[in-house]
Structure formats: structure tokens, C-alpha cells
Design an enzyme around this catalytic site. Structure first.
Site, PDB file in Angstrom:
ATOM      1  N   LYS A   5       0.806  -1.229   0.000  1.00  0.00           N
ATOM      2  CA  LYS A   5       0.000   0.000   0.000  1.00  0.00           C
ATOM      3  C   LYS A   5       0.841   1.282   0.000  1.00  0.00           C
ATOM      4  O   LYS A   5       0.416   2.292  -0.541  1.00  0.00           O
ATOM      5  CB  LYS A   5      -0.948   0.019   1.209  1.00  0.00           C
ATOM      6  CG  LYS A   5      -2.119  -0.922   1.067  1.00  0.00           C
ATOM      7  CD  LYS A   5      -3.079  -0.749   2.235  1.00  0.00           C
ATOM      8  CE  LYS A   5      -4.285  -1.654   2.071  1.00  0.00           C
ATOM      9  NZ  LYS A   5      -5.292  -1.415   3.108  1.00  0.00           N
ATOM     10  N   ASN A  62      -4.989   2.075  -1.702  1.00  0.00           N
ATOM     11  CA  ASN A  62      -5.599   0.740  -1.785  1.00  0.00           C
ATOM     12  C   ASN A  62      -6.352   0.534  -3.095  1.00  0.00           C
ATOM     13  O   ASN A  62      -6.830  -0.566  -3.370  1.00  0.00           O
ATOM     14  CB  ASN A  62      -6.528   0.477  -0.591  1.00  0.00           C
ATOM     15  CG  ASN A  62      -7.860   1.181  -0.724  1.00  0.00           C
ATOM     16  OD1 ASN A  62      -7.945   2.253  -1.326  1.00  0.00           O
ATOM     17  ND2 ASN A  62      -8.904   0.589  -0.183  1.00  0.00           N
ATOM     18  N   ASP A 111     -10.035   3.329   2.295  1.00  0.00           N
ATOM     19  CA  ASP A 111     -10.155   2.665   3.599  1.00  0.00           C
ATOM     20  C   ASP A 111     -10.844   3.563   4.634  1.00  0.00           C
ATOM     21  O   ASP A 111     -11.664   3.096   5.427  1.00  0.00           O
ATOM     22  CB  ASP A 111      -8.774   2.251   4.129  1.00  0.00           C
ATOM     23  CG  ASP A 111      -8.219   1.044   3.390  1.00  0.00           C
ATOM     24  OD1 ASP A 111      -9.012   0.235   2.888  1.00  0.00           O
ATOM     25  OD2 ASP A 111      -6.980   0.909   3.316  1.00  0.00           O
ATOM     26  N   GLY A 140      -0.480   2.018   8.859  1.00  0.00           N
ATOM     27  CA  GLY A 140      -1.225   2.474   7.684  1.00  0.00           C
ATOM     28  C   GLY A 140      -2.733   2.512   7.927  1.00  0.00           C
ATOM     29  O   GLY A 140      -3.421   3.466   7.535  1.00  0.00           O
TER      30      GLY A 140
END
Ligand code: ATR
Length: 277
Positions: A70, A91, A106, A133
């Protein structure tokens, strides 16, 4: 049915075998009769650059990016959304005529899964466990809404760095520590608690929080895709609990809409993830 016109969406991960995303997106493409197909690609870290060159060469329409790529993927992309740049992780990628655009869905995925539980973050006091993350994505989305956003991380320096970074969004950030997260008074004051660490992946993990210090009605979330020891203990004391499956669904919904420009069939995607979602 794969045809000469079928557009391919992929997921890059290593390992990637466990991914639930192909089932979720292929169910959605099939339901809407869209000429797309979603496939997993096991990409070793040392092959990431050549794999992305392959995306351009093969005209693959889009990607999901998962662990461990990522952050590593960023130097190889052409454009980044403001959100993905701030979070420092991608992502979702859309290939527009060879230009690779990076997004991060996300944070929005987490917020939508929270809303679906009937929980509004606006004006709430929030505690985030972890500073990796996942914490950056969730923190970015949450801290603008919350009245206070506390960060606890095992490695305090990383927690402090995340607090400092999120301050730039105008969030009311506070650094938490081991004493605070074991203090009943402090914990009782938190409306929403989110575990973004991998603690809980294994049944034998001891949760970072002592759930006996929690109260009925507090919201406890874990980004792991199952009922972790923390969620089980929190449920016992009457907390509202949420695992990571809702976030998986809603980050997928946002990615689907980026790739296709079509409203995602949320219930079809939810069903593909199983009853607990
Ligand atoms: P992700 O992208 O899933 O967030 P990550 O960036 O590797 O993964 O971050 C993992 C997070 O889980 C970090 O906050 C890490 O804490 P450290 O910064 O101290 O490493 C946290 N974490 C992992 N294992 C942990 C453990 N056993 N106890 C406490 N925190 C842990």
C-alpha cells in the site's frame, strides 16, 4: 463470461490467497451485467514496479492494492488523490489511458461501516490503538469529525508522529499512553475505541485494553475481519461492537464506483462476504 471486450481489475498482494475481494467484486459485476472481471495477482515486493508496468502494458483497468504494497506502490503511480497523499497509502488504482491514479478508500469505508451501525462520529471522543497504515486512514477520516482524537501506539514515537500529522487536518489530537488506556476514568470518557493493530488476529492474543474497564454503550471496533478477543470481551460488558468486515465491504463499494463510475450493488457485495457482514 470473459469476452474480447472484458476489462480486468486486479488485486496486488503478497500473500493474496486469502483475499475476499474477488468474490465481492465479481458478484457485483455479474449482478449488474458489467463486462469486467476481477482477478488476484500474487506480486512479490521486488516485482512491484514491473507488475505496475505490466498494468500499463496490458491495459488492466484498475487495481486494489493490499499488504505489503500500500505504501511501496506510491512512487510508481502518476497521480494521487488528496486523501491518498495525506494518508501515504493507496488501496485503489484506476488506469486512465496508461495514467495510474491512486486512491485510498479505507477511511471512507470505515466511516460508512460506522454509520451503518447507527454510530455518528461527529462530536465524539475517539481512541485509536495503533499508528500504522490502517490507523492513518481511519484517523484521517475520523479526526475531522471527532471532538477529541486520542492515539495510543506501542512505539510512542510513531504515535506522536501520527498525532502531529493528523493535526494538519485541524483535528483535536492527543497522544495517549499505557497508563491512560488502563485508566477507567479515561476509558469511560471515550465514545468510540478502534483497534487498528494486528493484536487479536490470533485467538490467544491478549487485547491491548482491559475490557472490564469499559461501559455499556461504548462503541468498540476492531479492523480484523472476525470477532476478536477484544470484541468478545467488549460485547460481554454491553458495548456496541464492530469487526472489520463492514469496512472491507464499504472500501470495496467506493473502489467499485471509482473503477466503473456505476453505483455499486451493496447488498450483493455484502452477501458475498457472508452473513456476519
Ligand atoms: P497496518 O497497515 O495494518 O496498519 P502496520 O503499518 O504494520 O500495519 O502497523 C501495525 C500497527 O500494529 C502498529 O501500530 C504496531 O505498533 P508499533 O508501531 O509499535 O510496531 C501495532 N502492533 C503490531 N503488533 C503489536 C503488538 N503485539 N502490540 C501492540 N501493537 C502492535
Amino acid at each position: 463470461m470473459i469476452k474480447g471486450t472484458t476489462k480486468i481489475i486486479g488485486i496486488f498482494g503478497y500473500p493474496v490467497e486469502h483475499t475476499k475481494s474477488p468474490a465481492m467484486h465479481n458478484a457485483a459485476f455479474e449482478h449488474l451485467g458489467l463486462d469486467y472481471c476481477y482477478v488476484p495477482f500474487s506480486v512479490r515486493p521486488e516485482n512491484l514496479k514491473s507488475a505496475l508496468d505490466g498494468i500499463r502494458a496490458l491495459g488492466i483497468a484498475g487495481l486494489n492494492i493490499t499488504v505489503p504494497h500500500k505504501e511501496a506502490v506510491i512512487p510508481f503511480l502518476d497521480e494521487m488523490s488528496e486523501e491518498a497523499s495525506f494518508i501515504g497509502a493507496v488501496n485503489t488504482v484506476k488506469n486512465e489511458n496508461g495514467i495510474l491514479n491512486g486512491y485510498n478508500t479505507d477511511g471512507i469505508g470505515f466511516m460508512r461501516s460506522l454509520e451503518e451501525k447507527g454510530v455518528q462520529a461527529k462530536g465524539k471522543k475517539v481512541l485509536i490503538l495503533g499508528a500504522g497504515g490502517a490507523a492513518r486512514a481511519v484517523g484521517y477520516a475520523l479526526c475531522k469529525e471527532a471532538s477529541e482524537c486520542h492515539i495510543y501506539n506501542r512505539t510512542a514515537e510513531k504515535g506522536r508522529a501520527l498525532c502531529g500529522h493528523l493535526l494538519k487536518t485541524g483535528g483535536n489530537m492527543r497522544l495517549s499512553d499505557n497508563d491512560l488506556i488502563n485508566d477507567k476514568g479515561f476509558l469511560s470518557g471515550m465514545d468510540i475505541i478502534i483497534n487498528t493493530t494486528s493484536v487479536g488476529l490470533s485467538e490467544s492474543d491478549t487485547p491491548l485494553l482491559n475490557a472490564s474497564l469499559l461501559n455499556t454503550g461504548q462503541v468498540v471496533c476492531d479492523l480484523v475481519y472476525k470477532q476478536t478477543p477484544l470484541l468478545k470481551a467488549a460485547e460481554k460488558v454491553g458495548c456496541v461492537t464492530m469487526d472489520g468486515l463492514g469496512m472491507l465491504l464499504w472500501q470495496g463499494v467506493a473502489a467499485f464506483e471509482i473503477w466503473t463510475g456505476t453505483k455499486a450493488p451493496v447488498e450483493v457485495m455484502r452477501k458475498s462476504l457472508g452473513e456476519s457482514c
